[in-house]
Design a protein around this motif. Structure first.
Motif, PDB file in Angstrom:
ATOM      1  N   ASN A  56       0.858  -1.191   0.000  1.00  0.00           N
ATOM      2  CA  ASN A  56       0.000   0.000   0.000  1.00  0.00           C
ATOM      3  C   ASN A  56       0.891   1.237   0.000  1.00  0.00           C
ATOM      4  N   PRO A  57       1.383   1.668  -1.164  1.00  0.00           N
ATOM      5  CA  PRO A  57       2.406   2.720  -1.162  1.00  0.00           C
ATOM      6  C   PRO A  57       1.892   4.127  -0.844  1.00  0.00           C
ATOM      7  N   GLY A  58       0.584   4.306  -0.751  1.00  0.00           N
ATOM      8  CA  GLY A  58       0.045   5.643  -0.509  1.00  0.00           C
ATOM      9  C   GLY A  58      -0.118   5.963   0.960  1.00  0.00           C
ATOM     10  N   PHE A  59      -1.303   6.437   1.320  1.00  0.00           N
ATOM     11  CA  PHE A  59      -1.563   6.857   2.696  1.00  0.00           C
ATOM     12  C   PHE A  59      -1.236   5.747   3.696  1.00  0.00           C
ATOM     13  N   SER A  60      -1.577   4.497   3.336  1.00  0.00           N
ATOM     14  CA  SER A  60      -1.375   3.386   4.282  1.00  0.00           C
ATOM     15  C   SER A  60      -0.044   2.676   4.056  1.00  0.00           C
ATOM     16  N   ARG A  61       0.984   3.437   3.700  1.00  0.00           N
ATOM     17  CA  ARG A  61       2.280   2.832   3.344  1.00  0.00           C
ATOM     18  C   ARG A  61       2.864   1.999   4.481  1.00  0.00           C
ATOM     19  N   HIS A  62       2.520   2.347   5.717  1.00  0.00           N
ATOM     20  CA  HIS A  62       3.059   1.584   6.842  1.00  0.00           C
ATOM     21  C   HIS A  62       2.154   0.455   7.303  1.00  0.00           C
ATOM     22  N   LYS A  63       1.065   0.210   6.569  1.00  0.00           N
ATOM     23  CA  LYS A  63       0.227  -0.950   6.914  1.00  0.00           C
ATOM     24  C   LYS A  63       0.902  -2.156   6.309  1.00  0.00           C
ATOM     25  N   TRP A 108       3.413  -5.965   7.077  1.00  0.00           N
ATOM     26  CA  TRP A 108       3.538  -7.105   7.989  1.00  0.00           C
ATOM     27  C   TRP A 108       4.484  -6.785   9.137  1.00  0.00           C
ATOM     28  N   PRO A 163       7.204  -1.119  10.679  1.00  0.00           N
ATOM     29  CA  PRO A 163       7.929  -0.191   9.809  1.00  0.00           C
ATOM     30  C   PRO A 163       9.036   0.560  10.550  1.00  0.00           C
ATOM     31  N   ASP A 179      -4.794  -5.960   1.700  1.00  0.00           N
ATOM     32  CA  ASP A 179      -4.980  -4.584   2.196  1.00  0.00           C
ATOM     33  C   ASP A 179      -4.626  -4.398   3.676  1.00  0.00           C
ATOM     34  N   THR A 180      -5.218  -5.200   4.549  1.00  0.00           N
ATOM     35  CA  THR A 180      -4.923  -5.012   5.978  1.00  0.00           C
ATOM     36  C   THR A 180      -3.596  -5.655   6.354  1.00  0.00           C
ATOM     37  N   SER A 203      -7.140  -4.222  12.498  1.00  0.00           N
ATOM     38  CA  SER A 203      -7.610  -3.684  11.225  1.00  0.00           C
ATOM     39  C   SER A 203      -8.449  -4.705  10.454  1.00  0.00           C
ATOM     40  N   GLU A 224      12.343  11.321   3.108  1.00  0.00           N
ATOM     41  CA  GLU A 224      11.157  10.639   2.592  1.00  0.00           C
ATOM     42  C   GLU A 224      11.259  10.416   1.080  1.00  0.00           C
ATOM     43  N   GLU A 249      11.442   6.752  -0.900  1.00  0.00           N
ATOM     44  CA  GLU A 249      10.590   6.335  -2.029  1.00  0.00           C
ATOM     45  C   GLU A 249      11.435   5.872  -3.206  1.00  0.00           C
ATOM     46  N   MET A 256      -4.547   3.376   6.963  1.00  0.00           N
ATOM     47  CA  MET A 256      -4.465   2.909   8.336  1.00  0.00           C
ATOM     48  C   MET A 256      -3.878   3.986   9.214  1.00  0.00           C
ATOM     49  N   ARG A 281       0.659   9.225   8.142  1.00  0.00           N
ATOM     50  CA  ARG A 281       1.040   8.245   7.111  1.00  0.00           C
ATOM     51  C   ARG A 281       2.060   7.231   7.620  1.00  0.00           C
ATOM     52  N   CYS A 328       1.754   5.619  10.537  1.00  0.00           N
ATOM     53  CA  CYS A 328       1.116   4.741  11.531  1.00  0.00           C
ATOM     54  C   CYS A 328       1.122   3.300  11.044  1.00  0.00           C
ATOM     55  N   PHE A 352      -9.591   4.656  15.439  1.00  0.00           N
ATOM     56  CA  PHE A 352      -8.746   3.887  14.525  1.00  0.00           C
ATOM     57  C   PHE A 352      -9.536   3.721  13.236  1.00  0.00           C
ATOM     58  N   ASP A 361      -7.280   3.907   0.738  1.00  0.00           N
ATOM     59  CA  ASP A 361      -6.483   3.059  -0.174  1.00  0.00           C
ATOM     60  C   ASP A 361      -6.516   1.590   0.232  1.00  0.00           C
TER      61      ASP A 361
END
Lengths: 585, 103
Positions: A201-208, A210, A213, A244-245, A319, A458, A462, B1, B38, B40, B57, B62
């Motif tokens: 998930n390279p956008g907003f959730s880039r740190h979501k 396994w 991070p 996703d999650t 999540s 940052e 990337e 997230m 971003r 988190c 939460f 995305d």
């Protein structure tokens, strides 16, 4: 404006870098056994730092009834196609059950049957409530009088001379202060490395992702730069996760017996094999063949199973529960889509990390490694990290007891010439490490000084992730690469390393970002060298070299590396069979 | 997230800042603020730590989020996971810290 750092100097018997599972358990062992002074330097806060922040789904490495530690060794060896250290696996496995019992004593909830026996999940797992595993462990460490905990202190450099470690240098995240910590022994327990490759998930959730991070490969990078030998970076880890999650799949697969199926409803897991890497590889191949998306077949599970899954995920990956509730598509009604993650470098699932002897001492004298930063011992998981923390602690105790004996003997012969020589050499060492520490602090000041940098940390991160993704076998190339691509990746990482030297930071958190990027780049460099060093495909997806698509028995060896005079050297070492292993060269 | 911190509810105790494994939360004018949304990981440590249920939460768009928010309130060893769905519905799942996972 140049910043003037306050310098805090600490002298301790043992320095533990990283207060995650392994580091905390090592501290606990040392403090229970000895009166040594122990310092934990942790870049976050030990209560929830490291891999177990959200919790853990089960104890995945346990010797269940009817099994012996050697069974675990055999399993892990097979899963890694033989490239493991049996001595490390066996010594860890011999302690799995004892550390589990200790955690239960400390307050961990473990599921038991009516006879008081632990309830197993498959052959090697037991069921727990792992939501507060880390707070339980941290609380036990905080209660020990001889352990000082430095939270929000980020260590960036090991102080070494002539192959021996004397301490480390770092900085505070809370104020403009540097830490120079001198120690008789150092344990590195900083975990593995995430964030090297472009994530799912390279956008907003880039740190979501396994892996945490915040585990940026600091321990690897410091060791590489200090000349420590590393092993098996090319055995990358790619997790098979809920889409996703990026939540775990094992809980579903083992909990409700869900199979891996493609979009046509075909159970494909049997077709490709069931080792960790084959489960990922099968999913990649099915997608490439146009049979995607792939799923875990959960539809049809009953309401009770569904509710148990919702609760289990709240204890480790909330999540996923939120996603089920938010979409209204509960697992009993809809299969759970799965995907492979970006590759990580870890020593807890695969075998990447410091090359250690059986006592967990690295090739740098006095420097020990435990947990994900220690190599050769895959599938150690949480109990293995605890066991290695304990084993390293015991070895440190023995080393320091030995040192004390030697120095007492020396004190008895103060007139002796050799002891005078020893004193003068220890002064030389003190001066030398003082200079090294000073240089590192000056580097912090330079990064914080008012200067222009073309890029931010940052932006370079990337760029690094894009290079690794496209040229070193990331998600977009189905984890595959060839020699030409690896060469390009190496050149591009060199360019980024040069740019990283010009980075500027405005505050201590930005200084952390600069160091985290540099650590990752250093790990990428070594990773690429290891991928180039193994000219075969030993594990599908984990190392999938298109120029050498078959397994080659000439590479039934460890691929190790060491930085010598600024250049990475690859060393192919013979497989260690059994017994114990000592460093010889 | 990521998380969102309700400024009205926040009592400024700082427990979320302490526990965040990424040191991503800072204090501004006595209240906790998510400084790096971003970055988190989504571990929910802060959500469980907050004594007043001020931290929500949510899933980023995305990764399929559509605006639902989850908070936690504690009752001894019981965690009430409250999901406020974007359609206005509320779902609560109770988890007892003394019970093991069934899987």
């Amino acid at each position: 404006m140049s910043k003037d750092f306050q310098v805090r100097r600490i002298t301790t018997d043992v320095l533990i870098i990283g207060g995650g599972t392994a580091g905390c358990y090592a501290a606990l062992t040392l403090s229970r056994d000895t009166e040594l002074s122990i310092v934990i330097a942790e870049k976050a806060h030990i209560k929830r730092s490291g891999c177990l922040a959200a919790g853990v789904n089960a104890i995945n490495a346990y010797i269940t009834k009817g099994h012996v530690p050697q069974d675990y060794v055999d399993y892990a060896k097979k899963d890694a196609a033989g490239i493991v250290r049996e001595d490390l696996l066996l010594t860890a496995a011999e302690h799995f059950n004892e550390v589990t019992a200790d955690m239960e004593q400390l307050g961990l909830v473990i599921l038991k049957d009516e006879n008081g026996e632990y309830v197993t999940r498959g052959n090697r797992n037991i069921k727990i409530n792992g939501e507060n595993f880390k707070p339980i462990l941290a609380k036990a460490v905080q209660a020990q009088e001889n352990v000082s905990i430095l939270n929000r202190v980020n260590i960036t450099k090991l102080l070494t001379k002539d192959g021996t470690v004397y301490g480390a240098v770092g900085f505070s995240l809370e104020d403009e202060a540097a830490y120079v910590i001198e120690a008789k022994a150092v344990l590195v327990a900083t975990g593995g490395a995430a964030g090297l490759y472009k994530p799912n998930n390279p956008g907003f959730s880039r740190h979501k992702m396994w892996y945490p991070p915040f585990n940026t490969g600091a321990g690897y990078a410091m060791g590489i730069q200090a000349g420590a030998e590393m092993t098996s970076f090319e055995m990358r880890f790619i997790a098979l996760r809920c889409k996703d999650t990026i939540a775990p799949t094992g809980t579903i697969a083992q909990g409700v017996g869900a199979k891996q199926v493609n979009s046509r409803g075909f159970v494909y897991e049997d077709k490709y094999g069931l080792t960790t890497s084959e489960r990922v590889y099968g999913t990649v191949k099915e997608n490439q063949l146009g049979n995607g998306p792939c799923y875990l077949q959960t539809s049809g599970i009953d309401k009770e199973q569904e509710e148990n899954l919702l609760k289990a995920y709240l204890n480790m990956a909330p999540s996923q529960t939120l996603k089920w509730i938010e979409t209204g598509e509960l697992p009993g009604e809809q299969d759970v889509e799965i995907e492979g993650t970006e590759p990580y470098i870890v020593g807890g699932h695969t075998a990447s990390g410091y090359w250690v002897d059986t006592n967990r001492e690295t090739t740098i004298h006095g420097l020990y490694a435990a947990g994900d930063v220690a190599g050769g011992c895959p599938q150690k998981y949480v109990t293995g990290a605890l066991a290695e923390g304990e084993l390293a602690a015991k070895a440190i105790e023995a080393q320091l007891a030995g040192n004390a004996k030697v120095s007492n003997e020396k004190a008895d012969q103060t007139e002796n010439d050799s002891s005078k020589k020893a004193v003068s050499s220890s002064e030389k060492i003190k001066k030398y490490i003082e200079v090294q520490a000073g240089q590192e602090i000056e580097a912090y000041e330079n990064i914080l000084s008012d200067h222009k940098s073309s890029f931010t940390a940052e932006e370079l991160e990337e760029a690094m992730q894009k290079v690794m993704d496209e040229y070193a076998g990331g998600i977009s190339t189905h984890y595959q690469y060839n020699e030409k691509q690896l060469k390009l990746a190496d050149e591009k990482i060199d360019q980024l390393l040069a740019l990283a030297d010009q980075l500027a930071a405005e505050n201590m958190h930005e200084l952390l970002f600069v160091y985290e990027l540099k650590e990752r780049l250093i790990v990428c460099k070594s990773l690429i060298a290891h991928l180039r060093g193994r000219k075969e495909t030993r594990w599908h997806s984990f190392n999938e070299n298109l120029d050498y698509p078959e397994t080659d028995e000439n590479y039934f060896k460890y691929v190790n590396s060491r930085l010598v005079d600024g250049k990475l050297q690859i060393i192919l070492r013979d497989i260690v069979k059994e017994g114990s292993y000592e460093h010889t060269n | 997230m990521s998380i969102q911190i309700n400024r009205q509810k926040c009592v400024g105790c700082g427990q979320c800042m302490e526990v965040c494994p990424g040191t991503l939360i800072e204090k501004e004018q006595g209240k906790a603020v998510m400084r790096y949304p971003r970055d988190c990981w989504g571990c929910a440590s802060c959500v469980k730590e907050c004594p007043v249920g001020a931290i929500g939460f949510f899933l980023g768009a995305d990764i399929g989020g559509n605006g639902s928010v989850m908070t936690v309130t504690k009752d001894g060893q019981i965690l009430h996971w409250n999901i406020h769905k974007s359609n206005g519905r509320e779902v609560t799942i109770d988890v007892d810290r003394r019970s093991s996972n069934k899987y």
